[in-house]
Design an enzyme around this catalytic site. Structure first.
Site, mmCIF file in Angstrom:
data_model
loop_
_atom_site.group_PDB
_atom_site.id
_atom_site.type_symbol
_atom_site.label_atom_id
_atom_site.label_comp_id
_atom_site.label_asym_id
_atom_site.label_seq_id
_atom_site.Cartn_x
_atom_site.Cartn_y
_atom_site.Cartn_z
ATOM 1 C CG ASP A 1 -5.405 -1.316 -3.819
ATOM 2 O OD1 ASP A 1 -6.295 -1.512 -4.673
ATOM 3 O OD2 ASP A 1 -5.642 -0.870 -2.686
ATOM 4 C CG ASP B 1 -2.152 0.944 0.965
ATOM 5 O OD1 ASP B 1 -2.572 1.115 -0.196
ATOM 6 O OD2 ASP B 1 -2.654 1.521 1.958
#
EC number: 3.2.1.-
Length: 340
Positions: free
Chosen positions: A175, A135
């Site tokens: 992601d 992230d």
């Protein structure tokens, strides 16, 4: 008196044309076999797998979900209890993270999920979420260093293999690709994901890599990132809308665009929180709803929809929420407010 030997019948010779035809057919058959072997080599374990995810696929209801654990702390008869009880009973992917299921424990977690899948006649569905630099240091920051990530994913792979003939869905590192251009680490991410795919691939295992979502990167850019993985033989396709809120209809259009740029790659769409669509916010937006139950939508590109992000877990410390992944009763109540 000597017995005359039985007469020996002279066999006719095989016509030359028949010999030639036989040789041609044999050669053709050999070529077909070789072609089949080449096809299997190209498409890897997918050829040997059971039926892939499709309309009607039901994934495990994990008894170790955050909702299931929170239910023991809620008071029966309250809004919090009703919302938590409802969400704890829904088929939802289980997120494997090194924080919850570290090296040494994650194999046991996979074994338990396999037992549940057999008891429920369901498909295992896990999200692998422990990439180094996860992230990019945002709300879900964390992950493992390179050597530990290899060890951890090897243990997950061993758990997948131990599950045998059970169908297994793996959503790999949400992601990771879509965020890589912003993080400036595309080449590093691609190599990390290639290694993870090679370790996790196996019979009856359907791997979907990060496909972002319809309001993030343009389809051409996202497809360019996915194509760099160069693992068409080991992955089924990509997952979209993971931990996001877009309507399923928007994601189906986006998935078709991506698939057209990726030689027909297949997709799964997260509809766990898509019921009210997106208001443009990604972190604990207000007014959202749970979406269509998993296994109820499909077309010729999207294998099916799934609940991938567990509803009721926070996106991060924003809009009043706790840390990412922590159970948040207020969000559970809001997301289920229109449940009958």
């Amino acid at each position: 008196m000597a017995v005359a030997p039985a007469p020996v019948r002279r066999r006719r010779g095989i016509p030359r044309w028949l010999v030639i035809a036989f040789v041609v057919l044999a050669a053709s058959g050999l070529l077909a076999i070789l072609a089949a072997i080449g096809w299997i080599a190209t498409w890897g374990f997918q050829m040997l797998s059971a039926r892939p995810p499709a309309l009607g696929t039901t994934i495990v209801v994990p008894d170790e979900s955050k909702a299931a654990k929170a239910l023991a702390t809620e008071t029966p008869g309250t809004e919090e209890y009703a919302a938590t009880e409802y969400l704890a009973a829904q088929p939802t992917a289980y997120w494997l993270t090194p924080e919850e299921d570290p090296i040494g424990d994650v194999f046991g977690r996979m074994t338990h999920l396999a037992e549940e899948a057999r008891d429920q006649d369901a498909t295992i569905a896990v999200v692998v979420y422990g990439l180094p630099g996860r992230d990019c240091g945002n709300f879900s920051a964390g992950g493992l260093d390179e050597p530990d990530y290899v060890t951890w994913t090897e243990e997950i792979a061993a758990g997948l293999r131990a599950a045998g003939d059970l169908p297994k869905i793996v959503v790999l590192e949400p992601d990771s690709l879509a965020l890589a251009p912003e993080c400036g680490n595309v080449a590093e991410r691609v190599e990390q994901l290639r290694g993870a795919i090679d370790r996790l691939a196996g019979p009856n295992t359907w791997i979907y890599v990060d496909g972002g979502h319809s309001s993030w990167l343009p389809a051409e850019e996202m497809a360019g990132l996915i194509s760099q993985l160069d693992r068409a033989g080991s992955i089924r396709g990509f997952a979209t809308n993971v931990s996001n809120y877009n309507h399923a209809s928007e994601e189906f259009v986006y998935a078709r665009q991506l698939s057209g740029l990726l030689d027909g790659a297949r997709a799964v769409v997260d509809t766990s929180r898509s019921g009210a669509g997106s208001n443009g916010e990604w972190c604990n937006p207000r007014g959202r709803l749970i979406g269509e139950p998993g296994g109820t939508l499909a077309d010729d590109v999207v294998d099916t929809n799934l609940w991938i992000k567990p509803p009721g877990e926070s996106d991060g410390e924003c809009n009043g929420g706790p840390a990412a992944g922590v159970w948040w009763p207020r969000a559970a109540i809001e997301l289920t407010r229109e449940v009958d």
